[in-house]
Scaffold this motif. Structure first.
Motif, short mmCIF file in Angstrom:
data_model
loop_
_atom_site.label_atom_id
_atom_site.label_comp_id
_atom_site.label_asym_id
_atom_site.label_seq_id
_atom_site.Cartn_x
_atom_site.Cartn_y
_atom_site.Cartn_z
N LEU A 4 25.08 -0.41 1.42
CA LEU A 4 24.45 -1.51 0.71
C LEU A 4 24.71 -1.41 -0.79
N MET A 5 25.07 -2.52 -1.39
CA MET A 5 25.24 -2.57 -2.84
C MET A 5 23.88 -2.62 -3.55
N ASN A 6 22.88 -3.17 -2.87
CA ASN A 6 21.54 -3.26 -3.43
C ASN A 6 20.54 -2.87 -2.34
N ASP A 7 20.02 -1.66 -2.42
CA ASP A 7 19.04 -1.19 -1.44
C ASP A 7 17.66 -0.98 -2.06
N VAL A 8 17.41 -1.65 -3.19
CA VAL A 8 16.16 -1.46 -3.92
C VAL A 8 14.96 -1.84 -3.05
N LEU A 9 15.07 -2.93 -2.30
CA LEU A 9 13.96 -3.35 -1.44
C LEU A 9 13.62 -2.27 -0.42
N LEU A 10 14.61 -1.76 0.26
CA LEU A 10 14.35 -0.76 1.29
C LEU A 10 13.71 0.49 0.70
N ARG A 11 14.18 0.90 -0.47
CA ARG A 11 13.59 2.09 -1.10
C ARG A 11 12.16 1.83 -1.55
N ALA A 12 11.89 0.64 -2.07
CA ALA A 12 10.53 0.32 -2.50
C ALA A 12 9.57 0.29 -1.30
N LEU A 13 10.02 -0.26 -0.18
CA LEU A 13 9.17 -0.31 1.01
C LEU A 13 8.82 1.09 1.51
N LEU A 14 9.71 2.04 1.26
CA LEU A 14 9.47 3.43 1.66
C LEU A 14 8.87 4.26 0.55
N ARG A 15 8.48 3.59 -0.55
CA ARG A 15 7.82 4.22 -1.69
C ARG A 15 8.70 5.30 -2.33
N GLN A 16 9.99 4.97 -2.43
CA GLN A 16 10.95 5.83 -3.12
C GLN A 16 11.22 5.26 -4.51
N PRO A 17 11.70 6.08 -5.45
CA PRO A 17 11.95 5.60 -6.81
C PRO A 17 12.95 4.45 -6.85
N VAL A 18 12.64 3.44 -7.65
CA VAL A 18 13.53 2.29 -7.85
C VAL A 18 13.50 1.92 -9.33
N PRO A 19 14.55 1.27 -9.84
CA PRO A 19 14.60 0.95 -11.27
C PRO A 19 13.77 -0.26 -11.67
N TYR A 20 13.43 -1.10 -10.70
CA TYR A 20 12.63 -2.31 -10.96
C TYR A 20 11.95 -2.73 -9.67
N GLY A 239 21.70 5.12 10.81
CA GLY A 239 21.46 6.30 9.99
C GLY A 239 20.45 6.12 8.89
N ARG A 240 19.66 5.05 8.95
CA ARG A 240 18.71 4.77 7.88
C ARG A 240 17.37 4.33 8.46
N ARG A 241 16.29 4.68 7.79
CA ARG A 241 14.95 4.26 8.20
C ARG A 241 14.84 2.74 8.14
N VAL A 242 14.17 2.16 9.13
CA VAL A 242 13.96 0.71 9.18
C VAL A 242 12.48 0.43 8.84
N PRO A 243 12.18 -0.01 7.62
CA PRO A 243 10.78 -0.26 7.24
C PRO A 243 10.18 -1.44 8.00
N VAL A 244 8.87 -1.36 8.22
CA VAL A 244 8.11 -2.42 8.88
C VAL A 244 7.02 -2.91 7.93
N ILE A 245 6.94 -4.23 7.78
CA ILE A 245 5.92 -4.87 6.95
C ILE A 245 4.97 -5.64 7.86
N VAL A 246 3.67 -5.53 7.63
CA VAL A 246 2.71 -6.38 8.33
C VAL A 246 2.05 -7.31 7.30
N PHE A 247 1.89 -8.57 7.67
CA PHE A 247 1.29 -9.55 6.77
C PHE A 247 0.26 -10.37 7.54
N THR A 248 -1.01 -10.14 7.20
CA THR A 248 -2.11 -10.92 7.77
C THR A 248 -2.65 -11.85 6.70
N LYS A 249 -2.38 -13.14 6.83
CA LYS A 249 -2.93 -14.09 5.87
C LYS A 249 -4.44 -14.14 6.05
N GLY A 250 -5.17 -13.98 4.93
CA GLY A 250 -6.62 -13.92 5.01
C GLY A 250 -7.14 -12.56 5.46
#
Length: 354
Positions: A4-20, A239-250
């Motif tokens: 990936l040229m931009n993996d910032v989202l995946l790292r942020a979801l896994l609470r890893q350091p990101v530049p923004y 070879g990479r962790r697949v993050p899972v997001i849950v979203f409950t509106k309300g």
């Protein structure tokens, strides 16, 4: 696949350091985009686009090509599973999704079986096509409706403000309701697993209507079914962790519960204070959200102000994980320029917190 040229989202979801702080938007591929409206008019219907891997690929890439987003999300619908179960999905102008064969009697409910994944092969074809078209620019998110949210439409037959038909069955015939939830849980787990195998690099469970439940019923039917889904998903792919997001509106009252079911991130609507939620959740999960979509209708100056408020509310990242998003989907009336301003402000202003 190349890295990936931009993996910032995946790292942020896994609470890893990101530049923004990374940003993607629910309904980022949708009716506010002129290119989407043109393609929909040409294709004839929403379902025609969703059923075509080529058209779904084109729609998915439209916002990624236009904005500097940190992820693409599969163009599809949360009701693909019940449609594939044979409930007869159609979309009516001014009404929305309608099922011709809702689950409103015991015989119909008892016949319900987990979805035949072959009938959803077009979705997996779309996932594979999108991954190729993205060419590793940004990660691809897959998604599904939650078992409870799917049950709402399957029983009621259409959208509702109060879901009384659903709740009547839930209270009067819990045996029937639990059968639907169990079948949906099996189906959602299989569906998301198949998306991951086809190339989705993270997935989100949309629990759109979980917030209409009492605390007891939310934990019994919505929370527990999502926990069971997450438990059965592949933890890694390619070879990479697949993050899972849950979203409950309300679901603001239950953020601690949502953060404890095995998801990597909890999506938040705009009705909660991000700083307070961060304190409550502590280090259990990353957080996603939570700008009010209506703020995008108020002009660029307001958009940038409100983006800054959200980022300031989360505060310094310090080992946490924050993904910027709206508290629900982009509204059809949203100016394209407002989304461009939002993405620019998130990327520029958030760097001081990292």
């Amino acid at each position: 696949m190349k890295p990936l040229m931009n993996d910032v989202l995946l790292r942020a979801l896994l609470r890893q350091p990101v530049p923004y702080t990374p940003v993607w938007l629910m309904r980022q591929a949708g009716r506010f985009l002129p290119e989407y409206r043109a393609l929909r008019a040409k294709s004839g219907s929403f379902l025609a686009m969703a059923h075509s891997p080529d058209l779904a690929t084109e729609v998915t890439l439209q916002p990624v090509d236009r904005f500097n987003l940190d992820a693409a999300i599969l163009f599809s619908d949360i009701l693909t599973i019940p449609e594939a179960m044979g409930l007869g999905l159609r979309f009516e102008n001014g009404v929305g999704p309608v099922f011709e064969k809702p689950l409103q009697d015991e015989k119909t409910v008892r016949r319900l079986q987990p979805v035949d994944m072959e009938k959803l092969s077009y979705v997996m074809d779309a996932v594979s096509s999108i991954r190729r078209a993205l060419s590793s620019r940004v990660p691809l998110l897959g998604f599904s409706g939650s078992p409870f949210t799917l049950a709402c439409y399957m029983i009621e037959g259409r959208g509702s403000r109060n879901w009384l038909t659903v709740k009547r069955m839930m209270y009067a015939r819990p045996d029937l309701f639990e059968h639907i939830i169990n079948v949906n849980t099996d189906s959602v787990a299989a569906y998301l697993s198949a998306q991951i195998s086809a190339g989705a690099q993270a997935v989100q469970i949309f629990d759109t209507w979980g917030g209409c439940l009492s605390a007891e019923m939310f934990r019994r039917y919505s929370l527990e079914s999502m926990r069971r889904v997450i438990e059965r998903l592949p933890k890694e792919h390619e070879g990479r962790r697949v993050p899972v997001i849950v979203f409950t509106k309300g679901g603001g009252l239950w953020v601690r519960d949502l953060a404890g079911i095995g998801a990597d991130a909890v999506g938040l609507d705009w009705c909660v204070n991000l700083s307070e939620v961060r304190t409550a959740v502590s280090d259990k999960a990353a957080l996603q959200g939570n700008l009010d979509p209506a703020a995008l209708l108020a002009g660029e100056t307001v958009v940038r102000q409100e983006v800054r408020k959200v980022l300031e509310s989360y505060g310094p990242v310090d080992g946490g994980g924050h993904v910027f998003n709206l508290g629900h989907g982009v509204d059809i009336q949203t100016p394209v320029e407002a989304v461009a301003a939002l993405v620019d402000e998130v990327h520029s202003y958030s760097r001081r917190f990292h």
